[in-house]
Motif scaffolding. Structure first.
Motif, PDB file in Angstrom:
ATOM      1  N   VAL A  36       0.844  -1.199   0.000  1.00  0.00           N
ATOM      2  CA  VAL A  36       0.000   0.000   0.000  1.00  0.00           C
ATOM      3  C   VAL A  36       0.878   1.247   0.000  1.00  0.00           C
ATOM      4  CG1 VAL A  36      -1.657   1.348   1.354  1.00  0.00           C
ATOM      5  CG2 VAL A  36      -2.020  -1.102   1.025  1.00  0.00           C
ATOM      6  N   THR A  56       0.777   3.826  -3.176  1.00  0.00           N
ATOM      7  CA  THR A  56       0.321   5.205  -2.999  1.00  0.00           C
ATOM      8  C   THR A  56       1.427   6.177  -3.383  1.00  0.00           C
ATOM      9  OG1 THR A  56       0.802   5.109  -0.626  1.00  0.00           O
ATOM     10  CG2 THR A  56      -1.485   4.707  -1.305  1.00  0.00           C
ATOM     11  N   VAL A  62      -6.149   5.493  -1.453  1.00  0.00           N
ATOM     12  CA  VAL A  62      -6.910   4.601  -0.584  1.00  0.00           C
ATOM     13  C   VAL A  62      -8.312   5.179  -0.440  1.00  0.00           C
ATOM     14  CG1 VAL A  62      -7.054   3.574   1.707  1.00  0.00           C
ATOM     15  CG2 VAL A  62      -4.812   3.944   0.645  1.00  0.00           C
ATOM     16  N   ARG A 117     -12.984   0.854   3.764  1.00  0.00           N
ATOM     17  CA  ARG A 117     -12.279  -0.351   3.312  1.00  0.00           C
ATOM     18  C   ARG A 117     -12.841  -1.600   3.980  1.00  0.00           C
ATOM     19  NH1 ARG A 117      -6.254   1.380   4.531  1.00  0.00           N
ATOM     20  NH2 ARG A 117      -6.796  -0.117   6.115  1.00  0.00           N
ATOM     21  N   PRO A 124      -9.963  -5.080   5.936  1.00  0.00           N
ATOM     22  CA  PRO A 124      -8.541  -4.786   5.709  1.00  0.00           C
ATOM     23  C   PRO A 124      -7.605  -5.841   6.295  1.00  0.00           C
ATOM     24  CG  PRO A 124      -9.459  -3.306   7.356  1.00  0.00           C
ATOM     25  CD  PRO A 124     -10.604  -4.103   6.794  1.00  0.00           C
ATOM     26  N   ARG A 126      -6.719  -5.413   0.770  1.00  0.00           N
ATOM     27  CA  ARG A 126      -6.763  -3.954   0.729  1.00  0.00           C
ATOM     28  C   ARG A 126      -7.271  -3.528  -0.636  1.00  0.00           C
ATOM     29  NH1 ARG A 126      -2.967  -2.750   4.848  1.00  0.00           N
ATOM     30  NH2 ARG A 126      -3.420  -4.411   6.324  1.00  0.00           N
ATOM     31  N   LEU A 170      -7.453  -0.432  -3.296  1.00  0.00           N
ATOM     32  CA  LEU A 170      -6.859   0.847  -3.675  1.00  0.00           C
ATOM     33  C   LEU A 170      -7.520   1.309  -4.967  1.00  0.00           C
ATOM     34  CD1 LEU A 170      -3.072   0.026  -3.123  1.00  0.00           C
ATOM     35  CD2 LEU A 170      -4.560   1.353  -1.632  1.00  0.00           C
TER      36      LEU A 170
END
Length: 125
Positions: free
Chosen positions: A84, A88, A94, A98, A101, A105, A107
């Motif tokens: 992640v 990112t 994100v 969510r 988790p 995950r 995205l």
């Protein structure tokens, strides 16, 4: 009749930019015919992840669904938190809300498509 999947294509406003994001994220090489209207990455067994220019593209509004997503990609990773952070830094975001988790995950890629990360080795409850 037997069919073999050869490509999965995502609509987006800038195929080369989205292909560059996924190339950095996956390490997959570019398709030889990549250009402004279509770009692709070549995966295992020749499977192509394609990115096709869509004029007036509206990114999905996940999770609320006002603009529904048509499909999403799933990727296995060794370290969810590390992946992640790296993604990112490459331009993914994100989304709020969510689900689960602890298991995966969600995205959004730079064009707004949701994609999932899951552990390479499933966790046991």
């Amino acid at each position: 009749m037997q069919m073999r999947l050869t490509a999965v294509n995502l609509g987006c406003p800038d195929p080369l930019a989205l292909a560059a994001f996924y190339a950095k994220a996956t390490g997959l090489p570019p398709h030889e015919r990549s250009g402004a209207d279509f770009a692709g990455l070549v995966g295992e067994h020749g499977l192509v992840i394609g990115f096709q220019k869509v004029t007036g593209h509206r990114p999905p509004t996940w999770p609320d669904g006002e603009v529904p997503h048509r499909l999403h990609l799933d990727f296995a990773v060794d370290d969810l938190d590390g992946a992640v952070a790296e993604l990112t830094a490459l331009g993914a975001s994100v989304p709020p809300g969510r689900p689960r988790p602890d298991l995966w995950r969600v995205l959004l890629d730079p064009a707004g498509h949701p994609f999932c990360l899951s552990p390479r080795t499933p966790r046991r409850a």
